[in-house]
Design a protein around this motif. Structure first.
Motif, mmCIF file in Angstrom:
data_model
loop_
_atom_site.group_PDB
_atom_site.id
_atom_site.type_symbol
_atom_site.label_atom_id
_atom_site.label_comp_id
_atom_site.label_asym_id
_atom_site.label_seq_id
_atom_site.Cartn_x
_atom_site.Cartn_y
_atom_site.Cartn_z
ATOM 1 N N ASP A 77 116.139 6.340 -50.826
ATOM 2 C CA ASP A 77 115.356 7.166 -51.750
ATOM 3 C C ASP A 77 115.518 8.664 -51.491
ATOM 4 N N ILE A 78 116.518 9.055 -50.696
ATOM 5 C CA ILE A 78 116.609 10.452 -50.263
ATOM 6 C C ILE A 78 116.726 11.415 -51.449
ATOM 7 N N PHE A 79 117.463 11.043 -52.491
ATOM 8 C CA PHE A 79 117.637 11.959 -53.627
ATOM 9 C C PHE A 79 116.373 12.035 -54.466
ATOM 10 N N HIS A 80 115.665 10.919 -54.570
ATOM 11 C CA HIS A 80 114.394 10.912 -55.309
ATOM 12 C C HIS A 80 113.380 11.820 -54.620
ATOM 13 N N VAL A 81 113.300 11.705 -53.298
ATOM 14 C CA VAL A 81 112.357 12.528 -52.530
ATOM 15 C C VAL A 81 112.741 14.007 -52.638
ATOM 16 N N ALA A 82 114.028 14.308 -52.479
ATOM 17 C CA ALA A 82 114.470 15.706 -52.543
ATOM 18 C C ALA A 82 114.197 16.305 -53.914
ATOM 19 N N ALA A 83 114.444 15.522 -54.970
ATOM 20 C CA ALA A 83 114.231 16.033 -56.327
ATOM 21 C C ALA A 83 112.758 16.331 -56.576
ATOM 22 N N ARG A 84 111.863 15.505 -56.027
ATOM 23 C CA ARG A 84 110.427 15.773 -56.184
ATOM 24 C C ARG A 84 110.056 17.084 -55.502
ATOM 25 N N GLY A 85 110.548 17.279 -54.291
ATOM 26 C CA GLY A 85 110.266 18.531 -53.597
ATOM 27 C C GLY A 85 110.773 19.731 -54.364
ATOM 28 N N ASP A 86 111.961 19.606 -54.944
ATOM 29 C CA ASP A 86 112.521 20.696 -55.728
ATOM 30 C C ASP A 86 111.642 21.004 -56.931
ATOM 31 N N ALA A 106 127.872 13.784 -52.666
ATOM 32 C CA ALA A 106 127.859 15.242 -52.783
ATOM 33 C C ALA A 106 127.312 15.678 -54.143
ATOM 34 N N ARG A 107 127.733 15.014 -55.210
ATOM 35 C CA ARG A 107 127.249 15.367 -56.553
ATOM 36 C C ARG A 107 125.753 15.077 -56.687
ATOM 37 N N LYS A 108 125.304 13.940 -56.143
ATOM 38 C CA LYS A 108 123.881 13.601 -56.220
ATOM 39 C C LYS A 108 123.038 14.575 -55.383
ATOM 40 N N THR A 109 123.608 15.080 -54.312
ATOM 41 C CA THR A 109 122.921 16.091 -53.497
ATOM 42 C C THR A 109 122.655 17.334 -54.323
ATOM 43 N N ARG A 110 123.684 17.793 -55.032
ATOM 44 C CA ARG A 110 123.523 18.970 -55.888
ATOM 45 C C ARG A 110 122.520 18.697 -57.004
ATOM 46 N N GLU A 111 122.619 17.543 -57.642
ATOM 47 C CA GLU A 111 121.751 17.219 -58.768
ATOM 48 C C GLU A 111 120.293 17.057 -58.345
ATOM 49 N N ALA A 112 120.060 16.683 -57.083
ATOM 50 C CA ALA A 112 118.689 16.512 -56.590
ATOM 51 C C ALA A 112 118.011 17.846 -56.292
ATOM 52 N N GLY A 113 118.766 18.937 -56.395
ATOM 53 C CA GLY A 113 118.170 20.251 -56.153
ATOM 54 C C GLY A 113 118.189 20.685 -54.704
ATOM 55 N N ILE A 114 118.976 20.010 -53.872
ATOM 56 C CA ILE A 114 119.106 20.417 -52.473
ATOM 57 C C ILE A 114 119.914 21.702 -52.427
ATOM 58 N N LYS A 115 119.321 22.751 -51.874
ATOM 59 C CA LYS A 115 119.895 24.090 -51.960
ATOM 60 C C LYS A 115 120.986 24.346 -50.922
ATOM 61 N N ARG A 116 120.914 23.678 -49.799
ATOM 62 C CA ARG A 116 121.940 23.840 -48.774
ATOM 63 C C ARG A 116 121.932 22.617 -47.877
ATOM 64 N N VAL A 117 123.095 22.270 -47.351
ATOM 65 C CA VAL A 117 123.188 21.232 -46.328
ATOM 66 C C VAL A 117 123.755 21.858 -45.063
ATOM 67 N N SER A 118 123.386 21.305 -43.934
ATOM 68 C CA SER A 118 124.001 21.699 -42.666
ATOM 69 C C SER A 118 124.759 20.506 -42.117
ATOM 70 N N ILE A 119 125.929 20.785 -41.574
ATOM 71 C CA ILE A 119 126.761 19.765 -40.949
ATOM 72 C C ILE A 119 127.066 20.226 -39.536
#
Length: 363
Positions: A77-86, A106-119
């Motif tokens: 549910d990580i993208f659902h949770v991130a999108a709610r926060g956004d 990667a595309r779902k990360t962008r679409e969920a509104g995640i502004k930055r990732v760290s690796i």
């Protein structure tokens, strides 16, 4: 003592929350704070509990929320949770080891509104990084994940945990981060908790610590990437000492302008464990409140431990005497690990209070 002034009580506007949304992980990192492995782990939040927590956080403003782990992409549910926060106006970011990232993720990360990732990249080549991460092929998989983020238009930064083993590779790691197109390079100084207790002998000493931060400060003057030293609050002292003669870029966008101080635990930052325990940070595993019985705003406002950390007048040892206490604070987790007191002096800091002209505690 003349220290008990209002200027020595830190404000506590919440700016950043690191949330261990799962402890499950596909790697076996030697320095892991959480000693994480494949789960499932009992007590992890359901989707509904995650959404409720985001509502509570948003009621306090619009802090940065770092979705971390473990490996966050192991949650369905990580993208659902991130999108709610956004949608709630929170700045959602995510910390990953990068090895599970595909074009779709990667595309779902962008679409969920995640502004930055760290690796995390802990070696300039596969040998050192894979030794750190405990899994052969982790380096190549992380580089592949970074390329997927780049193609998808997801902003990313590189994080590096520094030990004696990789300290000599830092220039090369930073150059790699630039070649990959990273927006930032953040360094982390090892804190000996979790599995890292077994590699405490690889932690750099006070002199090497100072040398490393001085090197980082020199690189920061000319580097186009955003740079930040984490779990290294003395960097803020070094920045303050060397601010004269710095470039205009540093004066406008340096760490003192983007963050409140070195150690932000309890004053502008906190950590939430996978089971809902609120802590000053991920490395200082002291219970400041349980979300199973208290609301997040209540814990943030009322935790006695947070009140202690905001009261600079009760800090101990040379940290308590230091002219840089307000902007540095010392690493409370290292102090606790070394002495059993989270208010004790930072054990890795070589600075002797009063040995320079700068003073930042007079408010």
């Amino acid at each position: 003592m003349a220290r008990a002034r209002s200027s020595l009580t830190l404000p506590h506007d919440l700016r950043m929350v690191a949330w261990e949304i799962t402890r499950s992980c596909n790697l076996d990192c030697v320095h892991c704070r959480a000693a994480a492995k494949y789960g499932p782990y009992d007590g992890e939040f359901t989707t509904e509990q995650c959404l409720s927590l985001l509502n509570d956080i948003a009621s306090m403003g619009s802090p940065v929320v770092i979705l971390t782990g473990g490996e966050p992409y192991l949650r369905d549910d990580i993208f659902h949770v991130a999108a709610r926060g956004d949608r709630l106006g929170l700045r959602m970011v995510l910390a990953t080891n990068g090895t599970l990232v595909t074009d779709k993720i990667a595309r779902k990360t962008r679409e969920a509104g995640i502004k930055r990732v760290s690796i995390s990249i802990d070696g300039a080549e596969a040998k050192e990084h894979d030794r750190f991460r405990g899994v052969p092929g982790a380096f190549e998989a992380a580089i592949s994940g970074i390329e997927e983020f780049r193609r998808a238009g997801v902003e990313f930064q590189i994080n590096t945990t520094i030990t004696e083993q990789n300290r000599g590779e830092l220039d090369r790691i930073m150059d790699l981060a630039k070649r990959l197109g990273a927006a930032g390079h953040h360094i982390f100084l090892l804190v000996p908790t979790g599995r890292a207790r077994d590699m405490a002998h690889q932690a750099i000493g006070p002199e090497e610590y100072e040398e490393t931060l001085l090197w980082y400060n020199e690189r920061e003057k000319t580097c186009s990437m955003q740079m930040k030293a984490t779990c290294a609050p003395q960097y803020y002292r070094i920045y303050q000492q060397n601010r004269q003669g710095g470039s205009q870029k540093r004066e406008q966008g340096g760490p003192l302008n983007t963050m409140t101080r070195g150690c932000m635990g309890g004053s502008s930052f906190c950590f939430i464990s996978h089971r809902g325990q609120v802590q000053p940070c991920g490395f200082l595993e002291i219970d400041c409140g349980q979300l199973s019985s208290q609301s997040f705003p209540e814990i943030w406002e009322e935790s006695p431990l947070f009140h202690d950390l905001r009261n600079l007048a009760i800090y101990e040892g040379k940290c308590g005497r230091c002219e840089f206490l307000r902007i540095c604070g010392g690493c409370r987790a290292r102090a606790y690990e070394a002495t059993g007191s989270y208010l004790a002096e930072e054990p890795l800091c070589p600075w002797e209070p009063g040995s320079g002209k700068d003073s930042t505690n007079d408010g």
